[in-house]
Design a protein around this motif. Structure first.
Motif, PDB file in Angstrom:
ATOM      1  N   ALA A  32      -6.216   6.725   7.019  1.00 31.17           N
ATOM      2  CA  ALA A  32      -6.557   6.315   6.326  1.00 31.17           C
ATOM      3  C   ALA A  32      -7.549   5.229   7.219  1.00 31.17           C
ATOM      4  N   THR A  85       0.685   4.767   0.460  1.00 32.26           N
ATOM      5  CA  THR A  85       0.433   5.676   1.639  1.00 32.26           C
ATOM      6  C   THR A  85       2.049   5.610   2.304  1.00 32.26           C
ATOM      7  N   ASN A 143     -10.205  -2.451   2.044  1.00 29.90           N
ATOM      8  CA  ASN A 143     -10.960  -1.932   0.558  1.00 29.90           C
ATOM      9  C   ASN A 143      -9.274  -1.923   0.091  1.00 29.90           C
ATOM     10  N   ARG A 144      -8.213  -2.012   1.065  1.00 30.44           N
ATOM     11  CA  ARG A 144      -6.657  -2.782   0.050  1.00 30.44           C
ATOM     12  C   ARG A 144      -6.479  -3.964  -0.545  1.00 30.44           C
ATOM     13  N   PHE A 158     -10.625  -0.014   5.799  1.00 26.71           N
ATOM     14  CA  PHE A 158      -8.951  -0.333   5.676  1.00 26.71           C
ATOM     15  C   PHE A 158      -8.690  -1.630   5.023  1.00 26.71           C
ATOM     16  N   THR A 188       2.245  -2.426   4.624  1.00 23.61           N
ATOM     17  CA  THR A 188       1.446  -1.392   5.274  1.00 23.61           C
ATOM     18  C   THR A 188       2.702   0.063   6.113  1.00 23.61           C
ATOM     19  N   ASP A 196       1.269  -1.485  -0.361  1.00 25.04           N
ATOM     20  CA  ASP A 196       0.107  -0.041   0.224  1.00 25.04           C
ATOM     21  C   ASP A 196       0.695   1.259  -0.201  1.00 25.04           C
ATOM     22  N   ARG A 250     -17.398   3.513   9.310  1.00 23.65           N
ATOM     23  CA  ARG A 250     -15.455   4.717   9.428  1.00 23.65           C
ATOM     24  C   ARG A 250     -15.382   4.919  10.781  1.00 23.65           C
ATOM     25  N   SER A 308      -0.782   4.708   6.928  1.00 28.40           N
ATOM     26  CA  SER A 308      -1.886   4.379   6.778  1.00 28.40           C
ATOM     27  C   SER A 308      -2.430   5.378   8.059  1.00 28.40           C
ATOM     28  N   GLU A 351     -10.740   5.166   7.428  1.00 27.78           N
ATOM     29  CA  GLU A 351     -11.920   4.155   6.522  1.00 27.78           C
ATOM     30  C   GLU A 351     -12.272   2.997   7.294  1.00 27.78           C
TER      31      GLU A 351
END
Ligand code: HEM
Length: 416
Positions: free
Chosen positions: A15, A9, A26-27, A23, A38, A7, A398, A12, A19
């Motif tokens: 995120a 970013t 999604n990845r 989280f 990550t 990932d 969230r 994260s 998210e």
């Protein structure tokens, strides 16, 4: 060997907070992989999802908890250096203490207490204009918890204790005031719990044998020493707090009865208890509570062609594993029948962790949770009638931990 899918970013942390529950999922979908790397809070993290990932995660030769549970979580949700943070022999010894409270007789007693507390509460509900189920069920769960644990509780104290346990649980995905509230609640409650243990030990408070209060006060560690009274208090809290948290699942169960009313009939005519049990499993699978678990690798090893280095933080995706399409048909469907003839592997339905109760960190309160939920659901279906007025029943993924936004309001409650 292959590199971990990444990932990209820089970090994260934002995120994760943004998210929430999704989280990892999604990845996982973005990278098309059940495993990826990550960074969270400045640390490299490997995220894993699915049944075989859960099996790996509960391999005690490969993973430990020490160093994996952030201090902030210990200071609010769990208690510093309590059972959640232990490994090996020390963990197993402490775990036997918890499991000694989970006998068939003790669970039957819990069933009776749960039933009785709902019965006693009904007069209040019949008089009330409207009820927010999450709030009221937390209050009732608090009474159930104390009675079962053998801890004295004055009516004037219920509100405060309920609030403290709710805040501890509510703080886990929170920053700022929400976290501070959880931490303050823990400080207060630990002081109180330590005092309870001291009173039992100097015989100014009686504790019945077989209760959690008695067990925590007199438990000896593997060296034959009584626990320090603060630690005994923390472990007592590790019984009381999560029973109050069952109110979250009770709220989700009421929501499920409302959204899928066809199951009311099945629960009503449930002679052997099987339909109710299936419904409870599905509520625990489907509705979000714990998002993920963390552990630290204790050695270098290779899994599925990926090299794990000793001292790496690994997150197991609870939310995503409970909704993994490789594991569940139509995982986004609320469908209790999927548990008909279900023979759990220990690593598939993991809202309360996986593996073995004694050897692993799997939740020792799983049978407690199931019994309290079953008894509460039976009461809603068989013993009372109520209306569900228009309200915002949306569930934010969230916010962690989450609930229906309204807390689930009911009106016109009557005994059948
Ligand atoms: C551990 C979830 C209710 C006592 C856990 C774990 C999860 C969990 C995810 C961690 C598993 C791991 O670290 O591998 C839940 C949920 C509950 C619930 C969603 C529903 C409200 C309870 C109840 C009790 C309880 C009712 C006690 C009566 C504990 C304790 C641990 C634990 C003491 C630590 C076990 C260990 O570290 O070995 N729970 N739990 N929980 N739970 Fe629960």
């Amino acid at each position: 060997n292959q590199p971990f899918p990444k990932d990209f970013t820089i970090d994260s942390t934002a995120a994760v907070l943004f998210e929430g529950y999704k989280f990892i999922q999604n990845r996982k979908h973005m990278l098309n992989s059940n495993i990826f790397q990550t960074r969270v809070m400045g640390k490299k993290v490997i995220c894993i999802s699915g049944e075989d990932a859960a099996e790996l995660f509960y391999d005690n030769d490969k993973f430990q908890r020490q160093g994996a549970v952030p201090k902030r979580v210990q200071k609010s949700l769990f208690g510093v250096k309590a059972i959640q943070n232990k490994d090996g022999q020390a963990h197993q010894h402490r775990k036997e203490l918890f499991m000694s409270l989970m006998t068939k007789d003790k669970i039957n007693e819990l069933q009776r207490i749960t039933r009785n507390q709902w019965e006693m509460n009904i007069k209040n509900w019949e008089k009330a204009e409207s009820i927010t189920l999450y709030e009221d069920s937390a209050y009732i769960m608090c009474k159930i918890a104390f009675e079962w644990a053998g801890v004295p509780l004055k009516e004037s104290e219920v509100q405060q204790r309920t609030h403290e346990y709710k805040s501890m649980v509510d703080s886990f995905g929170g920053v700022g005031p929400r976290y501070q509230k959880g931490k303050r609640s823990r400080i207060n409650n630990e002081k109180w719990a330590k005092h309870m243990i001291e009173q039992v030990r100097d015989h100014t408070l009686s504790a019945d044998e077989g209760t959690a209060l008695h067990a925590m006060a007199w438990h000896k560690d593997s060296k034959g020493q009584l626990l320090d009274p603060l630690m005994a208090g923390k472990e007592l809290i590790n019984i009381l707090r999560p029973i109050v948290a069952i109110s979250r699942y009770v709220t989700f169960a009421a929501l499920a009865l409302h959204e899928y009313p066809q199951y009311k009939k099945k629960i009503k005519n449930d002679e052997n208890g099987q339909s109710t049990k299936m419904f409870v499993h599905e509520v625990r699978r489907y509705y979000p509570f714990g998002p993920l678990l963390g552990a630290m690798t204790r050695q270098d090893f290779t899994w599925k062609g990926y090299d794990f280095k000793k001292g790496t933080l690994v997150f197991l995706d609870i939310y995503g594993t409970n909704r993994d399409s490789e594991l569940w048909d139509d995982p986004e469907l609320f469908y209790p029948e999927r548990f008909d003839n279900w023979d759990g592997s220990g690593f598939d339905l993991i809202p309360q962790g996986g593996g073995d109760y004694y050897k692993n960190h799997r939740c020792p309160g799983e049978q407690v949770t199931i019994k309290v939920m079953e008894e509460s659901i039976k009461f809603f279906v068989n013993d009372i009638t109520y209306d569900v007025p228009n309200q915002d029943l949306g569930i934010s993924l969230r916010r962690m931990p989450t609930l229906p936004r309204s807390g689930f309001i009911i009106t016109n409650v009557n005994r059948k």
